[in-house]
Design a protein around this motif. Structure first.
Motif, mmCIF file in Angstrom:
data_model
loop_
_atom_site.group_PDB
_atom_site.id
_atom_site.type_symbol
_atom_site.label_atom_id
_atom_site.label_comp_id
_atom_site.label_asym_id
_atom_site.label_seq_id
_atom_site.Cartn_x
_atom_site.Cartn_y
_atom_site.Cartn_z
ATOM 1 N N VAL A 1 8.576 5.076 -8.571
ATOM 2 C CA VAL A 1 8.111 4.741 -9.914
ATOM 3 C C VAL A 1 8.520 5.873 -10.852
ATOM 4 C CG1 VAL A 1 6.111 4.234 -11.364
ATOM 5 C CG2 VAL A 1 6.142 3.470 -8.987
ATOM 6 N N PRO A 2 9.153 5.564 -12.000
ATOM 7 C CA PRO A 2 9.511 6.629 -12.949
ATOM 8 C C PRO A 2 8.294 7.469 -13.340
ATOM 9 C CG PRO A 2 10.576 4.573 -13.568
ATOM 10 C CD PRO A 2 9.638 4.250 -12.445
ATOM 11 N N LEU B 1 4.182 -3.238 -8.128
ATOM 12 C CA LEU B 1 3.065 -3.669 -8.975
ATOM 13 C C LEU B 1 1.777 -2.943 -8.584
ATOM 14 C CD1 LEU B 1 3.700 -7.527 -9.182
ATOM 15 C CD2 LEU B 1 4.243 -5.802 -10.897
ATOM 16 N N ARG B 2 1.586 -2.758 -7.289
ATOM 17 C CA ARG B 2 0.386 -2.044 -6.843
ATOM 18 C C ARG B 2 0.371 -0.619 -7.392
ATOM 19 N NH1 ARG B 2 -2.911 -2.603 -2.385
ATOM 20 N NH2 ARG B 2 -1.482 -4.068 -1.356
ATOM 21 N N LYS B 3 1.525 0.066 -7.298
ATOM 22 C CA LYS B 3 1.585 1.450 -7.782
ATOM 23 C C LYS B 3 1.389 1.531 -9.290
ATOM 24 C CE LYS B 3 4.210 3.797 -4.194
ATOM 25 N NZ LYS B 3 5.316 4.747 -3.913
ATOM 26 N N ALA C 1 1.748 -7.509 2.270
ATOM 27 C CA ALA C 1 1.918 -6.530 1.186
ATOM 28 C C ALA C 1 0.842 -6.686 0.127
ATOM 29 C CB ALA C 1 3.305 -6.689 0.563
ATOM 30 N N ILE C 2 0.455 -7.920 -0.172
ATOM 31 C CA ILE C 2 -0.568 -8.154 -1.198
ATOM 32 C C ILE C 2 -1.938 -7.699 -0.719
ATOM 33 C CG2 ILE C 2 -1.805 -9.955 -2.478
ATOM 34 C CD1 ILE C 2 0.819 -11.474 -2.692
ATOM 35 N N ALA D 1 -3.314 0.544 1.643
ATOM 36 C CA ALA D 1 -2.788 1.059 0.368
ATOM 37 C C ALA D 1 -3.842 1.060 -0.731
ATOM 38 C CB ALA D 1 -1.590 0.223 -0.061
ATOM 39 N N GLY D 2 -5.084 0.710 -0.387
ATOM 40 C CA GLY D 2 -6.141 0.663 -1.399
ATOM 41 C C GLY D 2 -6.575 -0.762 -1.663
ATOM 42 N N ASP D 3 -6.976 -1.030 -2.895
ATOM 43 C CA ASP D 3 -7.395 -2.381 -3.261
ATOM 44 C C ASP D 3 -6.232 -3.352 -3.152
ATOM 45 O OD1 ASP D 3 -9.935 -1.465 -3.789
ATOM 46 O OD2 ASP D 3 -9.516 -1.084 -5.922
ATOM 47 N N PRO D 4 -6.520 -4.643 -2.933
ATOM 48 C CA PRO D 4 -5.431 -5.629 -2.877
ATOM 49 C C PRO D 4 -4.609 -5.622 -4.150
ATOM 50 C CG PRO D 4 -7.500 -6.581 -2.117
ATOM 51 C CD PRO D 4 -7.837 -5.244 -2.687
ATOM 52 N N ALA D 5 -3.315 -5.900 -3.997
ATOM 53 C CA ALA D 5 -2.428 -5.948 -5.167
ATOM 54 C C ALA D 5 -2.679 -7.185 -6.007
ATOM 55 C CB ALA D 5 -0.976 -5.915 -4.721
ATOM 56 N N GLY D 6 -3.465 -8.117 -5.501
ATOM 57 C CA GLY D 6 -3.752 -9.346 -6.224
ATOM 58 C C GLY D 6 -4.432 -10.341 -5.305
#
Length: 365
Positions: free
Chosen positions: A222-223, A268-270, A291-292, A297-302
């Motif tokens: 991520v930039p 999107l998660r990051k 992945a979702i 990685a923490g909370d669900p990405a969606g």
């Protein structure tokens, strides 16, 4: 913003010169009135206030004048409650398979899906920015995030069978569902809305897009500018499709430049952008689901909503209402800070002192 300070601090050195004119005036008065004062008794001397009132007013006048030039500035902070506005991109599948019947009413999947989108837009707060993307073999941005509901209505009409617009004809002719690129385009629409000083250069964005192709990468880059800006809070992407959502990691997909959906989800998660998938049946590849819902990685990405093939407007509206509840507008406390200055105050006081001093001087004459 700093708490406070002098705008022109060097002007404060002028305070050291305030006694000078009064000292010179006093010396002149002594030389002029020495003989007359010497023969007067103490009982005939004027009172201290009458004798030095104009000098006191003059000194205060000079003091206020210098302070107005130096201009002390300070910050005022107050808090207020505001309702957070959300940025939401609607990503709608318009491939040919969306034209098959969805229910006994004679509506197609596309009809039911667009009905759900309209109901979702009606649920949202007027200040929410909502955009629209349609896709099949390729994706097309129809509207960037906007609060204008009339624009969204016009763009949604372009996707209906009844309108038979060029957009509908072109996209519905395609049989594939390029969902990963459609989600990338939705993210790009968010990036375009950022203030100029926060925008990521095109070269970095292109490098980021290329990094999403190929095999799944656990460390999606991520930039730095996006990471530091807190990009993504309050943003969501809602995708409806009846096609299978694949990871897109074979050689043919790589040659086409298609992003790997797993990498898109991780990006999107990051960035803290939520992804909601509304799919017909169970057409989501296991690696995409993992992945979702990756708890490591923490909370669900969606969230993924699986819908039956016999879909009706009531069922899809319930799903969109659930998504709307998940993307509830939060009540935020905003701290406003404004710099204020004392120049005007000291100028007004100096003007009053000058007026009073002139009146006293005129009474002595």
């Amino acid at each position: 913003m700093e708490d406070g300070g002098w705008e022109y601090p060097l002007a404060l050195f002028l305070l050291l010169l305030i006694p000078l004119p009064f000292y010179l005036k006093h010396q002149y008065r002594i030389r002029r009135d020495f003989s007359a004062v010497s023969i007067l008794g103490d009982s005939l001397r004027p009172s201290f206030l009458k004798q030095y009132a104009t000098e006191i007013m003059g000194g205060l006048f000079l003091l206020c004048g210098i302070l107005s030039v130096a201009n002390f500035q300070y910050s005022v902070v107050w808090e207020r409650d505001i309702l957070e506005s959300r940025w939401i991109m609607i990503v709608q599948d318009l491939s040919g398979s969306m034209n098959r019947p969805a229910a006994e009413s004679g509506m197609t999947l596309g009809d039911v899906a667009l009905s759900g989108v309209r109901s979702f837009i009606a649920m949202r707060h007027p200040d929410d920015l909502i955009g629209l993307i349609a896709f099949s073999s390729y994706a097309q941005l129809l509207s960037p995030p906007t609060p204008d509901r009339n624009i969204l209505k016009e763009k949604l009409d372009l996707l209906t069978r009844r309108k038979d617009s060029p957009v509908f004809r072109e996209l519905s002719a395609g049989g594939a569902t390029n969902a990963s690129y459609a989600v990338w385009l939705a993210l790009s629409a968010f990036l375009m809305m950022l203030p100029e000083e926060q925008q990521t250069p095109y070269g970095e964005l292109e490098d980021m897009r290329r990094s999403l192709t190929g095999k799944a990468d656990p460390e999606v880059r991520v930039p730095e500018k996006l990471r530091e800006s807190g990009f993504g809070r309050g943003m969501a992407i809602v995708l409806f499709t009846d096609g299978r959502i694949e990871a897109n990691q074979n050689s043919a997909d790589i040659r086409k430049g298609l992003p790997n959906f797993v990498n898109v989800v991780r990006l999107l998660r990051k960035l803290d952008v939520k992804l909601y998938l509304i799919v017909i049946g169970t057409a989501v590849a296991p690696e995409v689901r993992a992945a979702i819902h990756d708890r490591r990685a923490g909370d669900p990405a969606g969230q993924i909503f699986y819908m039956p093939r016999q879909l009706d407007p009531e069922k899809i509206e319930r799903v969109y209402r659930k998504i709307s509840d998940l993307e509830k507008n939060r009540l935020l406390v905003k701290y406003d800070q404004k710099r204020k200055e004392t120049r005007r105050f000291f100028l007004w006081v100096a003007a009053v002192l000058l007026t009073v001093g002139l009146l006293l001087e005129s009474r002595r004459m």
